[in-house]
Design a protein around this motif. Structure first.
Motif, PDB file in Angstrom:
ATOM      1  N   ALA A 131      -6.831  -0.209  -5.283  1.00  0.00           N
ATOM      2  CA  ALA A 131      -6.072   1.038  -5.123  1.00  0.00           C
ATOM      3  C   ALA A 131      -4.645   0.771  -4.662  1.00  0.00           C
ATOM      4  O   ALA A 131      -3.840   1.692  -4.581  1.00  0.00           O
ATOM      5  N   VAL A 165       0.844  -1.189   0.000  1.00  0.00           N
ATOM      6  CA  VAL A 165       0.000   0.000   0.000  1.00  0.00           C
ATOM      7  C   VAL A 165       0.877   1.235   0.000  1.00  0.00           C
ATOM      8  O   VAL A 165       1.690   1.424   0.905  1.00  0.00           O
ATOM      9  N   PRO A 166       0.735   2.062  -1.005  1.00  0.00           N
ATOM     10  CA  PRO A 166       1.589   3.246  -1.088  1.00  0.00           C
ATOM     11  C   PRO A 166       1.013   4.412  -0.305  1.00  0.00           C
ATOM     12  O   PRO A 166      -0.094   4.341   0.202  1.00  0.00           O
ATOM     13  N   CYS A 167       1.755   5.469  -0.235  1.00  0.00           N
ATOM     14  CA  CYS A 167       1.257   6.759   0.260  1.00  0.00           C
ATOM     15  C   CYS A 167       0.764   6.738   1.697  1.00  0.00           C
ATOM     16  O   CYS A 167      -0.111   7.498   2.047  1.00  0.00           O
ATOM     17  N   LEU A 168       1.297   5.876   2.516  1.00  0.00           N
ATOM     18  CA  LEU A 168       0.905   5.907   3.921  1.00  0.00           C
ATOM     19  C   LEU A 168       2.114   6.317   4.749  1.00  0.00           C
ATOM     20  O   LEU A 168       3.237   6.081   4.344  1.00  0.00           O
ATOM     21  N   PRO A 169       1.873   6.882   5.932  1.00  0.00           N
ATOM     22  CA  PRO A 169       3.031   7.174   6.791  1.00  0.00           C
ATOM     23  C   PRO A 169       3.782   5.909   7.199  1.00  0.00           C
ATOM     24  O   PRO A 169       4.978   5.919   7.399  1.00  0.00           O
ATOM     25  N   GLN A 170       3.066   4.795   7.311  1.00  0.00           N
ATOM     26  CA  GLN A 170       3.711   3.522   7.592  1.00  0.00           C
ATOM     27  C   GLN A 170       3.496   2.610   6.406  1.00  0.00           C
ATOM     28  O   GLN A 170       2.436   2.623   5.824  1.00  0.00           O
ATOM     29  N   THR A 171       4.483   1.797   6.075  1.00  0.00           N
ATOM     30  CA  THR A 171       4.257   0.847   4.980  1.00  0.00           C
ATOM     31  C   THR A 171       3.299  -0.232   5.453  1.00  0.00           C
ATOM     32  O   THR A 171       3.298  -0.600   6.626  1.00  0.00           O
ATOM     33  N   LEU A 172       2.489  -0.705   4.535  1.00  0.00           N
ATOM     34  CA  LEU A 172       1.524  -1.752   4.869  1.00  0.00           C
ATOM     35  C   LEU A 172       1.546  -2.771   3.747  1.00  0.00           C
ATOM     36  O   LEU A 172       1.442  -2.413   2.576  1.00  0.00           O
ATOM     37  N   ASP A 173       1.734  -4.035   4.110  1.00  0.00           N
ATOM     38  CA  ASP A 173       1.694  -5.100   3.111  1.00  0.00           C
ATOM     39  C   ASP A 173       0.526  -6.010   3.407  1.00  0.00           C
ATOM     40  O   ASP A 173       0.269  -6.332   4.562  1.00  0.00           O
ATOM     41  N   ILE A 174      -0.156  -6.404   2.364  1.00  0.00           N
ATOM     42  CA  ILE A 174      -1.310  -7.283   2.533  1.00  0.00           C
ATOM     43  C   ILE A 174      -1.070  -8.546   1.729  1.00  0.00           C
ATOM     44  O   ILE A 174      -0.861  -8.486   0.519  1.00  0.00           O
ATOM     45  N   SER A 175      -1.106  -9.683   2.412  1.00  0.00           N
ATOM     46  CA  SER A 175      -0.948 -10.950   1.717  1.00  0.00           C
ATOM     47  C   SER A 175      -2.305 -11.628   1.664  1.00  0.00           C
ATOM     48  O   SER A 175      -2.959 -11.793   2.677  1.00  0.00           O
TER      49      SER A 175
END
Lengths: 342, 363
Positions: free
Chosen positions: B320, B262-272
């Motif tokens: 998105a 997930v881009p554009c967040l203050p923290q990186t977020l990965d979704i599997s």
């Protein structure tokens, strides 16, 4: 209830006024006592009469119990001397409890395993840290792969890190040493011990239904120098998202966890046009979210336009439910989370 | 702006403002691409092979349809041991422009020259391995059986081995780096290749990157070609997810896993998002209409179904986010341009797709 701003307490009958600091001190001392030991401590203290003790209901909240004790102390004209004695009794019991726990724990493990190194260390916040290096019947303990355990004696929670085997043995030792009946593993993991403590001790800023929602202007945000010719098309929607997000996540900082995993066994249902998969079997999948600070990242999804507001309760319930492993099954026609073991 | 997740309704034919393909497999004239919607006209040529219909990729756009070979196309002269060596390893992908005056008869000579080059470069202190300068041996050999059509050039395997330090005779050399060139069914995308040029458009490397750089430099200098990292777009990753989920696997089915960043967040977020292989295949089977052929619409519908199921539970729009990795029973691919192939049965199919991507990157 805070002590500040309170008048000197007075007992109307005898004209005695208990010192405010003494009252507060007694109150805090009682708060620290584990619920099941309160009556025992007060009995040993021998300052309140039997009839007075009978009026105390240990099933009330600790706040209420401590208030009741303070009121009774007033009746008996307690001074700093009595408060100090109560404190010493608790300290002594605490350290007895602590010594008892350490002794029993060590003995329990060492009887089962010949080769094991156990060390204890106490910290100011009443946390007991236990370090265990495990060996086998024939090998010496491996000091490089130690397990760490944190236990606050007044609480029924234990935090364990780096445990690769011997879980049943460890559980047995913990239960035996702490005089509890049983232990079960919570489905909650994180790298941040403080956040785990916040979640289980409920010390983070929980959201409750806000009856007086704060308008956004109240926050100390410097007004942006925006060109007045720029009009935000969806300003209302943005504000709605912010407001809903705040209601759901709260204002404070979120506890820090690194991941959440969901095992989904629900029926597949897409958009109405997709008449795909009219089967009766569930669509099995596993979804895992990971982030250095997961809850903060989830909180920023809706404002970034990548999620609806409010976010799904499956995600927002993590701190309240104190778990980050979930199994979701279809329940009749309603999609709901049936968490195993919760 | 949120993308609406609505797919095209069933039953609609794919958009074609072009001529229909005839029996010789002549490619269509103009094509609306799925991504940009811009019309291009192309010159076409007859494909020499009558076996498959091919579409010409234009300027790196993804085609409207692709063929999946249903059976193993490994040719009979393939060496099973060498093929097994290619499987279950992570390879970094590169696209290579045609090589000038490369000769299959000179492989021994090339091995010698490359060995000398690698040794020389190592003494410059560029290579990674330290304390192992007792001889580096480079071998170039032909990898038989990795051809899609007879027009394809034979694949070449390059291996760097460090000579064994043991005083024992016949002690085995340890392979420290491997790379292979291939081109599977690439001839239909390559037009009018002059005689002195050899087209081995896909290069796969495994091992220390310093060695990859050295070997690449030597090939570039010697054969006047150009290597570039082959990245895989989220669109092509979606194709891979759909195509590979549909493949028949006899043993050990693995989950179809999609990883989103997930881009554009203050923290990186990965979704599997991992789907049970049987359920993923069941979904794909209801989406795919013609066996052996996959269209853009089918890929979109498949992905939209997955996105919509996800949204129902979590209220998050996966469309998105950015698809960065796809793993299936057949193979797994990452957008940085790495691949791992798990079954020999589908090796040719995967290489065919990668060759197509490599060639369209060159163009």
């Amino acid at each position: 209830m805070a002590a500040s701003g309170r008048r000197l307490r007075g007992d109307p009958e005898s004209g005695f006024t208990m010192d405010e600091t003494v009252a507060e001190y007694i109150r805090r001392t009682v708060l620290k006592i584990p619920r099941r030991e309160i009556m025992e401590m007060l009995t040993i203290w021998d300052f309140l009469s039997k009839t007075q003790l009978q009026t105390i209901n240990v099933h009330h909240t600790k706040e209420r119990i401590s208030q009741e004790v303070v009121t009774l102390c007033e009746e008996n004209c307690a001074g700093i001397k009595q408060a100090a004695i109560l404190d010493m009794i608790c300290e002594e019991t605490d350290s007895l409890n602590l010594a008892d726990f350490k002794y029993k724990f060590k003995r329990s493990l060492q009887t089962a395993l010949k080769n094991v190194t156990i060390n204890f260390r106490e910290y100011e916040d009443n946390a007991l840290w236990i370090r265990i290096a495990w060996g086998t019947q024939y090998t010496k303990p491996n000091q490089y792969k130690a397990t760490y355990i944190v236990y606050h004696l007044q609480t029924p929670y234990v935090f364990i890190s780096s445990l690769r085997s011997n879980l049943p043995l460890l559980c047995q030792a913990l239960v035996h040493a702490s005089n509890y009946h049983d232990i079960h593993e919570m489905e909650l993991r994180s790298r941040c011990l403080d956040s785990l403590k916040d979640i289980v001790f409920k010390r983070y800023s929980q959201t409750f239904q806000t009856y007086h929602p704060r308008p956004l202007q109240e926050r100390n945000v410097a007004p942006e120098k925006v060109d007045p010719r720029i009009i935000q098309e969806n300003k209302r929607e943005k504000e709605r998202i912010q407001r809903v997000n705040q209601e759901v996540f709260g204002n404070g900082l979120q506890p820090k966890i690194e991941f959440a995993q969901y095992k989904l066994e629900t029926m597949f249902k897409g958009e109405p046009e997709m008449d795909i998969l009219t089967e009766k079997e569930p669509f099995r999948c596993v979804v895992k979210f990971s982030s250095p600070h997961l809850l903060e990242a989830l909180k920023s999804l809706a404002p970034a336009g990548m999620a609806d507001a409010p976010l799904s309760p499956l995600l927002t319930c993590i701190p309240q439910k104190a778990r980050n492993y979930f199994k979701i099954k279809e329940r009749k026609d309603i999609l709901s989370a049936s968490c195993l073991g919760s | 702006m949120r993308r609406s997740g609505r797919p095209s309704p069933r039953g609609r034919r794919p958009q074609q403002d072009m001529g229909t393909p005839d029996s010789l497999g002549m490619t269509p004239l103009g094509r609306k691409t799925a991504e940009t919607g811009i019309n291009f006209t192309s010159t076409t040529r007859f494909s020499r092979g009558l076996t498959f219909i091919r579409t010409h990729t234009l300027f790196g756009q993804s085609p409207a349809r692709r063929i999946i070979p249903q059976t193993s196309l490994l040719q009979e002269n393939a060496d099973p041991q060498k093929i097994a060596f290619l499987l279950r390893k992570q390879w970094t992908l590169y696209s290579v422009t045609p090589m000038y005056k490369f000769s299959y008869g000179n492989l021994k000579e090339y091995s010698r020259l490359l060995s000398a080059f690698v040794a020389a470069e190592k003494q410059k202190g560029l290579a990674v391995e330290v304390g192992n300068d007792l001889g580096i041996k480079v071998t170039l050999s032909a990898l038989l059986g990795l051809k899609g059509t007879d027009q394809d050039q034979a694949a070449i395997l390059v291996q760097i081995a460090s000579r064994s330090q043991l005083p024992v005779e016949n002690a085995e050399d340890r392979v420290v780096w491997s790379g292979w060139f291939c081109c599977v069914s690439g001839d239909d995308f390559l037009e009018n290749v002059p005689e002195d040029f050899t087209c081995l458009s896909l290069f796969l490397a495994n091992g220390a990157e310093s060695y990859t750089t050295i070997v690449g430099t030597w090939f570039q200098k010697t054969f006047d070609c150009c290597f570039s990292r082959l990245t895989i777009s989220p669109l092509n990753l979606a194709w891979m997810a759909a195509m590979w989920t549909g493949c028949e696997v006899d043993s050990h089915m693995a989950a179809t896993e999609l990883v989103f960043s997930v881009p554009c967040l203050p923290q990186t977020l990965d979704i599997s998002y991992a789907i049970h292989p049987e359920d993923a295949k069941a979904l794909w089977d209801t989406v795919q209409k013609t066996p052996g052929e996959v269209t853009q619409e089918e890929v979109n519908l498949f992905m939209d179904c997955l996105y919509s199921h996800f949204h129902r539970h979590f209220k998050i729009h996966l469309s998105a986010t950015r698809l960065v990795k796809v793993s299936t029973s057949i193979a797994s691919a990452h957008c940085d341009g790495t691949i791992k192939i798990l079954h020999s049965k589908h090796l040719i199919g995967v290489l065919m797709l990668l060759t197509e991507l490599a060639i369209s990157q060159i163009q």
